[in-house]
Design an enzyme around this catalytic site. Structure first.
Site, PDB file in Angstrom:
ATOM      1  N   GLU A  99       0.710  -1.235  -0.023  1.00  0.00           N
ATOM      2  CA  GLU A  99      -0.145  -0.031  -0.064  1.00  0.00           C
ATOM      3  C   GLU A  99       0.872   1.174  -0.036  1.00  0.00           C
ATOM      4  O   GLU A  99       0.582   2.178   0.737  1.00  0.00           O
ATOM      5  CB  GLU A  99      -1.015   0.006   1.062  1.00  0.00           C
ATOM      6  CG  GLU A  99      -0.443   0.013   2.398  1.00  0.00           C
ATOM      7  CD  GLU A  99       0.222  -1.367   3.066  1.00  0.00           C
ATOM      8  OE1 GLU A  99       0.435  -1.366   4.326  1.00  0.00           O
ATOM      9  OE2 GLU A  99       0.401  -2.397   2.467  1.00  0.00           O
TER      10      GLU A  99
ATOM     11  N   HIS B  24      -8.755  -3.454  -1.193  1.00  0.00           N
ATOM     12  CA  HIS B  24      -7.976  -3.695   0.045  1.00  0.00           C
ATOM     13  C   HIS B  24      -6.754  -2.682   0.100  1.00  0.00           C
ATOM     14  O   HIS B  24      -6.364  -1.780   1.067  1.00  0.00           O
ATOM     15  CB  HIS B  24      -7.257  -5.066   0.126  1.00  0.00           C
ATOM     16  CG  HIS B  24      -6.444  -5.290   1.402  1.00  0.00           C
ATOM     17  ND1 HIS B  24      -7.109  -5.940   2.467  1.00  0.00           N
ATOM     18  CD2 HIS B  24      -5.164  -5.006   1.572  1.00  0.00           C
ATOM     19  CE1 HIS B  24      -6.202  -5.925   3.301  1.00  0.00           C
ATOM     20  NE2 HIS B  24      -4.939  -5.604   3.159  1.00  0.00           N
ATOM     21  N   GLU B  25      -5.924  -2.568  -0.822  1.00  0.00           N
ATOM     22  CA  GLU B  25      -4.714  -1.501  -0.816  1.00  0.00           C
ATOM     23  C   GLU B  25      -5.331  -0.143  -0.881  1.00  0.00           C
ATOM     24  O   GLU B  25      -4.467   0.632  -0.091  1.00  0.00           O
ATOM     25  CB  GLU B  25      -3.708  -1.679  -1.948  1.00  0.00           C
ATOM     26  CG  GLU B  25      -3.103  -3.047  -2.226  1.00  0.00           C
ATOM     27  CD  GLU B  25      -2.632  -3.634  -0.946  1.00  0.00           C
ATOM     28  OE1 GLU B  25      -2.096  -2.923  -0.158  1.00  0.00           O
ATOM     29  OE2 GLU B  25      -2.630  -4.944  -0.862  1.00  0.00           O
TER      30      GLU B  25
ATOM     31  N   HIS C  28      -6.078   1.029   2.778  1.00  0.00           N
ATOM     32  CA  HIS C  28      -4.876   1.274   3.537  1.00  0.00           C
ATOM     33  C   HIS C  28      -4.731   2.929   3.244  1.00  0.00           C
ATOM     34  O   HIS C  28      -3.707   3.125   4.170  1.00  0.00           O
ATOM     35  CB  HIS C  28      -3.629   0.682   2.955  1.00  0.00           C
ATOM     36  CG  HIS C  28      -3.378  -0.806   3.590  1.00  0.00           C
ATOM     37  ND1 HIS C  28      -3.359  -0.894   4.826  1.00  0.00           N
ATOM     38  CD2 HIS C  28      -3.255  -1.992   3.046  1.00  0.00           C
ATOM     39  CE1 HIS C  28      -3.022  -2.131   5.190  1.00  0.00           C
ATOM     40  NE2 HIS C  28      -3.056  -2.932   4.171  1.00  0.00           N
TER      41      HIS C  28
ATOM     42  N   GLU D 263      -3.890  -4.147   9.336  1.00  0.00           N
ATOM     43  CA  GLU D 263      -4.466  -4.972   8.196  1.00  0.00           C
ATOM     44  C   GLU D 263      -5.947  -5.512   8.736  1.00  0.00           C
ATOM     45  O   GLU D 263      -6.865  -5.766   7.713  1.00  0.00           O
ATOM     46  CB  GLU D 263      -3.598  -6.425   8.294  1.00  0.00           C
ATOM     47  CG  GLU D 263      -2.299  -6.120   7.599  1.00  0.00           C
ATOM     48  CD  GLU D 263      -2.315  -5.358   6.278  1.00  0.00           C
ATOM     49  OE1 GLU D 263      -3.304  -5.474   5.586  1.00  0.00           O
ATOM     50  OE2 GLU D 263      -1.482  -4.987   5.765  1.00  0.00           O
TER      51      GLU D 263
ATOM     52  N   ASP E 281       8.720 -10.322  10.104  1.00  0.00           N
ATOM     53  CA  ASP E 281       8.564 -11.104   8.700  1.00  0.00           C
ATOM     54  C   ASP E 281       7.960 -12.683   9.235  1.00  0.00           C
ATOM     55  O   ASP E 281       7.275 -13.028   8.429  1.00  0.00           O
ATOM     56  CB  ASP E 281       9.606 -10.958   7.834  1.00  0.00           C
ATOM     57  CG  ASP E 281       9.898  -9.659   7.049  1.00  0.00           C
ATOM     58  OD1 ASP E 281       8.655  -8.986   7.144  1.00  0.00           O
ATOM     59  OD2 ASP E 281      10.978  -9.892   6.339  1.00  0.00           O
TER      60      ASP E 281
ATOM     61  N   TYR F 275      -5.125 -10.048   9.494  1.00  0.00           N
ATOM     62  CA  TYR F 275      -5.843  -9.680   8.698  1.00  0.00           C
ATOM     63  C   TYR F 275      -7.155 -10.103   8.996  1.00  0.00           C
ATOM     64  O   TYR F 275      -8.197  -9.422   9.096  1.00  0.00           O
ATOM     65  CB  TYR F 275      -5.870 -10.192   7.210  1.00  0.00           C
ATOM     66  CG  TYR F 275      -4.599  -9.690   6.658  1.00  0.00           C
ATOM     67  CD1 TYR F 275      -4.471  -8.776   5.408  1.00  0.00           C
ATOM     68  CD2 TYR F 275      -3.123 -10.027   6.980  1.00  0.00           C
ATOM     69  CE1 TYR F 275      -3.358  -8.403   4.796  1.00  0.00           C
ATOM     70  CE2 TYR F 275      -1.930  -9.492   6.580  1.00  0.00           C
ATOM     71  CZ  TYR F 275      -2.097  -8.832   5.399  1.00  0.00           C
ATOM     72  OH  TYR F 275      -0.834  -8.239   4.262  1.00  0.00           O
TER      73      TYR F 275
END
Length: 613
Positions: free
Chosen positions: A278, A302-303, A306, A325, A382, A390
């Site tokens: 995003e 979705h993006e 953001h 998220e 990560d 999410y």
């Protein structure tokens, strides 16, 4: 060293509770031959403590730092300290002590190195038309520190100026302010231009983004462009032009007007590891959304969402990633409901629930990373990345909406985003803001007393499962039921008129069978429903998953071929895990053959997966 209370982000080595970055100027030349960025970064830092601090500590990772200036004067008292995994090497700079509210100006001359984890470089051979090299950045979560020294935490927001020299077009997470021919006195390839961008809205370091390559651009709406390779441009334009502006308008009604001026999409080469990133002004998107059927543009919803949750209002640390998220997934589904009808929201949530179950099973249902609020002290964010923030985050917000009622809840949405505009928050700030907002509404306050905050925040595993509207999925489940019988004869008419996402739900129901399909059934399914040859990777990926579980050898080679064409981790990691179980030799050969094609983040994760397997 003067210190204040401990910073609330455990994944940075910077002393951002003493100094705060206010503006960042990134001045770099893109060197495609040596695959590195060289130049300097100017940081304006504000002293934020009463106790005067004489040291600025910045995050760095695998950087080549050659010189530092403080307020225009060459500095000699600085050191890059020993590396501390996974956070890199703190850069300590001795500076004159300043009173609270005063500024220190740093210029750091720096080059990236071959170990940089934020940049991916392609030779011409790795791009689609094989004519020019390509590069792009992916800084989330803690990779901006491998491009330049910074306070690499979402708890700090800075405005940005980009000054990027490249022989090929450049896009960045700022508004373009021009492209001019090369300045004299600097060495650069002939034909190199200086591209400049400005980001007026303060943003965290993980949203710093640049890309450069053979990039062509077309309009997809009154304030939106798509950029991609020249040969892919007309397909990308067709895929995105129908819905982009519609999505923006729906989100604006739900929250408040779009703040970033333009909403553009860069469709990246196939090895991009995520569905989308995003980056403000330019969402970086996987080419798997360009599927020729407009079925995967929900990644854009979705993006785009953001642009409010994450980019304007940010999680203060990756331990509270659900605030980015979960909110974004919630907003994405609200957009879908307006554009495609209310049943679509629950339909999408049902697909999400399956992803959530898969992630919980993968970690184990008592694992730290299956909680909503996680402990990342000493850990790499990560490693915690999954669908849990999410989907579990979405379910918490969906539960709160159902609890107080949609109409009441919808008053809170703009209040929340206005309260935290251009700031960062954690889960406790969210809780306080919510309870405070509804204080004047007795009925809502009473309902909110029943929320078990500790359960939602800290209990590992699946959250309580809500009752979904199953009207769009019932036929998918009915068809899946037929496949439980070994005698079922499939026909292409079974799925005629279905959306790709309905086929996804059908395939996921089959994946949940206690007794997997036989290899013969798997082959019959692929043939009748043309799944192995689909251009839509959401379909071929799930079908290959079923085939691998069925030990259907006819999908092994096509799986290996797909793994050489797609670098999105959502597809790559599960397929390697499944292929590894049935044909480890082919899995290892495929990885060896394609590892340079994958993004460094993806390559490391698959390498870990295959070692564990």
């Amino acid at each position: 060293m003067a210190t204040t209370n401990m910073p609330r982000d455990p994944n940075t080595l910077s002393n951002y509770n003493n100094w705060r970055t206010k503006n960042t100027i990134a001045d770099f030349t893109i060197d495609f031959k040596k695959q590195r960025l060289t130049g300097f970064v100017d940081l304006q830092l504000e002293s934020i403590t009463d106790k005067e601090s004489e040291e600025i500590i910045l995050d760095t990772s695998f950087l080549d730092i050659t010189a530092i200036e403080i307020n225009g004067t060459k500095a000699s008292d600085w050191t890059v300290k020993d590396r501390s995994e996974p956070y890199g090497s703190p850069l300590s700079i001795k500076v004159p002590a300043l009173a609270k509210g005063q500024y220190s100006y740093l210029r750091i001359e720096v080059s990236t190195t071959a170990q940089c984890t934020a940049l991916q470089w392609f030779t011409p051979a790795q791009t689609s038309n094989k004519k020019y090299p390509y590069m792009f950045s992916q800084c989330q979560a803690i990779h901006n520190r491998s491009i330049f020294p910074c306070q690499d935490t979402p708890d700090v927001k800075s405005t940005y100026d980009f000054r990027i020299r490249s022989p090929l077009p450049v896009v960045a997470s700022g508004l373009p302010t021009g492209a001019s021919s090369f300045e004299h006195g600097k060495d650069g390839e002939s034909g190199t231009l200086l591209y400049t961008f400005r980001q007026e809205i303060p943003m965290p370091s993980y949203l710093f983004a640049i890309a450069s390559g053979d990039i062509a651009t077309a309009s997809i709406g009154p304030r939106s462009l798509v950029s991609t390779g020249p040969e892919e441009l007309s397909d990308a334009k067709w895929e995105l032009e129908a819905d982009t502006e519609k999505f923006i308008e729906v989100a604006e009604k739900l929250i408040f007007p779009y703040q970033w001026t333009q909403y553009n999409v860069l469709v990246l080469p196939p090895s991009f590891p995520y569905g989308g990133m995003e980056n403000p002004i330019f969402t970086f998107a996987t080419p798997t959304i360009i599927s020729g059927d407009r079925e995967n543009v929900d990644v854009i919803a979705h993006e785009l969402s953001h642009s409010w949750s994450g980019n304007l209002v940010s999680n203060a640390s990756w331990e509270h990633f659900w605030l980015n998220e979960g909110w974004t997934t919630y907003l994405e589904r609200r957009i879908q409901a307006v554009v495609h009808g209310e049943p679509q929201r629950d339909f999408s949530a049902i697909i999400g629930w399956k992803a959530l179950e898969d992630s919980v099973n993968n970690f184990g249902d008592d694992h730290e990373f299956t909680k909503l609020v996680i402990d990342l002290k000493g850990k790499d964010p990560d490693d915690a990345f999954s669908s849990i923030p999410y989907e579990k985050g979405f379910h918490f917000l969906y539960y709160l909406e159902k609890l107080v009622g949609k109409e009441t809840w919808d008053k809170f949405i703009p209040h929340y985003f206005t309260t935290w505009l251009k700031k960062s928050l954690d889960s406790y700030d969210f809780k306080a803001t919510l309870l405070d907002f509804f204080k004047s509404d007795n009925e809502a306050s009473k309902k909110l007393e029943s929320v078990d905050w500790d359960m939602w925040f800290y209990k590992p595993g699946l959250p309580p499962k809500p009752k979904f509207d199953t009207s769009m999925v019932d036929k998918c489940y009915d068809l899946a039921k037929n496949w439980e019988s070994k005698d079922f004869t499939p026909s292409p008419t079974d799925i005629s008129g279905w959306t790709a996402n309905q086929i996804v739900v059908f395939l996921e129901a089959v994946q949940r069978f206690k007794t997997p399909l036989t290899a013969t059934q798997s082959q019959a399914m692929g043939k009748a429903y043309s799944l192995g040859t689909s251009r839509n990777v959401e379909l071929s990926f799930r079908y290959f998953g079923i085939g691998l579980t069925a030990k259907d050898e006819t999908v092994y080679q096509p799986t290996a071929e797909l793994l050489g064409k797609v670098g999105r981790m959502k597809f790559v990691r599960p397929l390697y895990r499944k292929l590894n179980k049935v044909d480890r030799k082919l899995a290892l050969e495929t990885f060896e053959k394609n590892k340079d094609f994958y993004h460094p983040i993806c390559r490391d994760m698959v390498d870990k997966d295959l070692k564990e397997g």
